[in-house]
Design a protein around this motif. Structure first.
Motif, PDB file in Angstrom:
ATOM      1  N   GLU A 115       0.759  -1.270   0.675  1.00 34.02           N
ATOM      2  CA  GLU A 115      -0.097   0.055  -0.238  1.00 34.02           C
ATOM      3  C   GLU A 115       0.969   1.437  -0.353  1.00 34.02           C
ATOM      4  OE1 GLU A 115      -3.827   0.087   2.451  1.00 34.02           O
ATOM      5  OE2 GLU A 115      -2.404   1.558   3.843  1.00 34.02           O
ATOM      6  N   PHE A 116       0.922   2.260  -0.988  1.00 32.21           N
ATOM      7  CA  PHE A 116       1.617   3.903  -1.075  1.00 32.21           C
ATOM      8  C   PHE A 116       0.398   4.157  -0.663  1.00 32.21           C
ATOM      9  CE2 PHE A 116       2.824  -0.101  -3.987  1.00 32.21           C
ATOM     10  CZ  PHE A 116       4.642   0.198  -3.897  1.00 32.21           C
ATOM     11  N   ARG A 117       0.755   5.649  -0.033  1.00 32.60           N
ATOM     12  CA  ARG A 117      -0.017   6.742   0.389  1.00 32.60           C
ATOM     13  C   ARG A 117       0.460   7.776   0.004  1.00 32.60           C
ATOM     14  NH1 ARG A 117      -0.157   3.411   4.709  1.00 32.60           N
ATOM     15  NH2 ARG A 117       1.027   4.431   5.746  1.00 32.60           N
ATOM     16  N   VAL A 118      -0.007   8.779  -0.885  1.00 32.58           N
ATOM     17  CA  VAL A 118       0.352  10.230  -1.101  1.00 32.58           C
ATOM     18  C   VAL A 118      -0.268  10.873  -0.415  1.00 32.58           C
ATOM     19  CG1 VAL A 118       1.323  11.798  -2.533  1.00 32.58           C
ATOM     20  CG2 VAL A 118       1.674   9.289  -3.270  1.00 32.58           C
ATOM     21  N   SER A 119      -0.523  12.203   0.501  1.00 30.58           N
ATOM     22  CA  SER A 119      -1.197  12.918   0.169  1.00 30.58           C
ATOM     23  C   SER A 119      -0.079  14.485   0.354  1.00 30.58           C
ATOM     24  CB  SER A 119      -1.885  12.748   2.029  1.00 30.58           C
ATOM     25  OG  SER A 119      -1.029  13.001   2.911  1.00 30.58           O
ATOM     26  N   ASP A 120      -1.565  15.799   0.946  1.00 34.47           N
ATOM     27  CA  ASP A 120      -0.990  17.349   1.195  1.00 34.47           C
ATOM     28  C   ASP A 120      -0.964  17.005   2.304  1.00 34.47           C
ATOM     29  OD1 ASP A 120      -3.305  17.660   1.573  1.00 34.47           O
ATOM     30  OD2 ASP A 120      -4.104  19.177   0.418  1.00 34.47           O
ATOM     31  N   ASP A 121      -0.014  18.279   2.928  1.00 30.90           N
ATOM     32  CA  ASP A 121      -0.114  18.451   4.170  1.00 30.90           C
ATOM     33  C   ASP A 121      -1.076  18.342   5.097  1.00 30.90           C
ATOM     34  OD1 ASP A 121       2.913  18.150   3.505  1.00 30.90           O
ATOM     35  OD2 ASP A 121       3.009  20.917   3.560  1.00 30.90           O
ATOM     36  N   THR A 122      -2.290  18.803   4.571  1.00 34.90           N
ATOM     37  CA  THR A 122      -4.105  18.759   5.333  1.00 34.90           C
ATOM     38  C   THR A 122      -4.362  17.625   5.265  1.00 34.90           C
ATOM     39  OG1 THR A 122      -4.902  19.735   3.245  1.00 34.90           O
ATOM     40  CG2 THR A 122      -3.510  21.613   4.952  1.00 34.90           C
ATOM     41  N   MET A 123      -4.168  16.659   4.408  1.00 33.16           N
ATOM     42  CA  MET A 123      -4.600  15.163   4.256  1.00 33.16           C
ATOM     43  C   MET A 123      -6.092  15.731   3.284  1.00 33.16           C
ATOM     44  SD  MET A 123      -3.074  12.891   4.984  1.00 33.16           S
ATOM     45  CE  MET A 123      -4.551  11.499   5.557  1.00 33.16           C
ATOM     46  N   SER A 124      -5.953  16.844   2.524  1.00 36.72           N
ATOM     47  CA  SER A 124      -7.532  17.499   1.591  1.00 36.72           C
ATOM     48  C   SER A 124      -7.494  16.347   0.235  1.00 36.72           C
ATOM     49  CB  SER A 124      -7.655  18.581   1.689  1.00 36.72           C
ATOM     50  OG  SER A 124      -6.765  19.296   0.907  1.00 36.72           O
ATOM     51  N   GLU A 125      -6.321  16.421  -0.165  1.00 34.09           N
ATOM     52  CA  GLU A 125      -5.866  15.997  -1.436  1.00 34.09           C
ATOM     53  C   GLU A 125      -4.599  14.557  -1.610  1.00 34.09           C
ATOM     54  OE1 GLU A 125      -3.972  19.271  -4.025  1.00 34.09           O
ATOM     55  OE2 GLU A 125      -5.749  19.513  -4.569  1.00 34.09           O
ATOM     56  N   TYR A 126      -5.590  13.502  -1.414  1.00 36.68           N
ATOM     57  CA  TYR A 126      -4.850  12.218  -1.198  1.00 36.68           C
ATOM     58  C   TYR A 126      -5.524  11.374  -2.377  1.00 36.68           C
ATOM     59  CZ  TYR A 126      -9.182  10.209   0.868  1.00 36.68           C
ATOM     60  OH  TYR A 126     -10.336   9.762   1.156  1.00 36.68           O
ATOM     61  N   LEU A 127      -4.248  10.031  -1.950  1.00 35.19           N
ATOM     62  CA  LEU A 127      -4.193   8.625  -3.612  1.00 35.19           C
ATOM     63  C   LEU A 127      -3.517   8.006  -2.620  1.00 35.19           C
ATOM     64  CD1 LEU A 127      -1.840   7.615  -4.249  1.00 35.19           C
ATOM     65  CD2 LEU A 127      -2.004   9.976  -5.580  1.00 35.19           C
ATOM     66  N   VAL A 128      -4.504   6.293  -2.588  1.00 39.18           N
ATOM     67  CA  VAL A 128      -3.908   4.888  -1.828  1.00 39.18           C
ATOM     68  C   VAL A 128      -3.738   4.505  -2.975  1.00 39.18           C
ATOM     69  CG1 VAL A 128      -4.549   3.244  -0.064  1.00 39.18           C
ATOM     70  CG2 VAL A 128      -4.864   6.052   0.478  1.00 39.18           C
ATOM     71  N   LEU A 129      -2.922   3.698  -2.904  1.00 38.52           N
ATOM     72  CA  LEU A 129      -2.863   2.961  -4.201  1.00 38.52           C
ATOM     73  C   LEU A 129      -2.496   1.556  -3.662  1.00 38.52           C
ATOM     74  CD1 LEU A 129      -2.485   1.344  -6.731  1.00 38.52           C
ATOM     75  CD2 LEU A 129      -0.150   2.063  -7.149  1.00 38.52           C
TER      76      LEU A 129
END
Length: 147
Positions: A68-82
């Protein structure tokens, strides 16, 4: 009348073949552009960058046991989880789930097929470029080495 129908049918087939060649070329061009220009973690759909995760402008997470890979902005308002069904090597395909945000929604895609196009070490860990051909979707993620 039969001759006219034959000509119409032939022209229709030629038009369909031309359309398919444009679509195939478009997929190849989008895939090449994605691999060559998407250096930062994120998501590209049909050539459109979904996020602007510049250098140092995102949080990365990687859970090896779940692929599992997670990428988000610092506020967690934009993210993706693969989440991959298994670990794969370059040129291999597997099924995955992808959850990502848009300006108005949270999208979840299950049983999405991705191919690992490229893999290279970077300052954080190992950067990977995945491609989904049917949706012309590119996903760039990174492992996080703690050594």
């Amino acid at each position: 009348m039969t001759k006219g129908l034959f000509v119409t049918l032939r022209l229709s087939c030629l038009a369909a073949a031309a359309l398919l060649s444009v679509v195939a070329c478009n997929d190849s061009e989008l895939k090449e552009e994605f691999v060559q220009t998407s250096d930062e973690p994120g998501l590209v759909i049909k050539g459109q960058q979904m996020y602007d995760f510049g250098k140092g402008n995102c949080q990365l997470g990687y859970r090896e046991s779940a692929h599992e890979f997670r990428v988000s902005d610092d506020t967690m308002s934009e993210y993706l989880v693969l989440t991959l069904e298994k670990e794969i090597e370059v040129e291999e395909e597997c099924s995955c789930s992808l959850t990502y945000t848009t300006k108005t929604d949270i999208i979840t895609r299950n049983k999405l097929r991705v191919k690992l196009l490229k893999k290279e070490k970077d300052a954080v860990g190992t950067r990977m470029w995945f491609w989904n051909k049917s949706d012309k979707m590119g996903i760039t993620v990174s492992t996080v080495d703690v050594n």
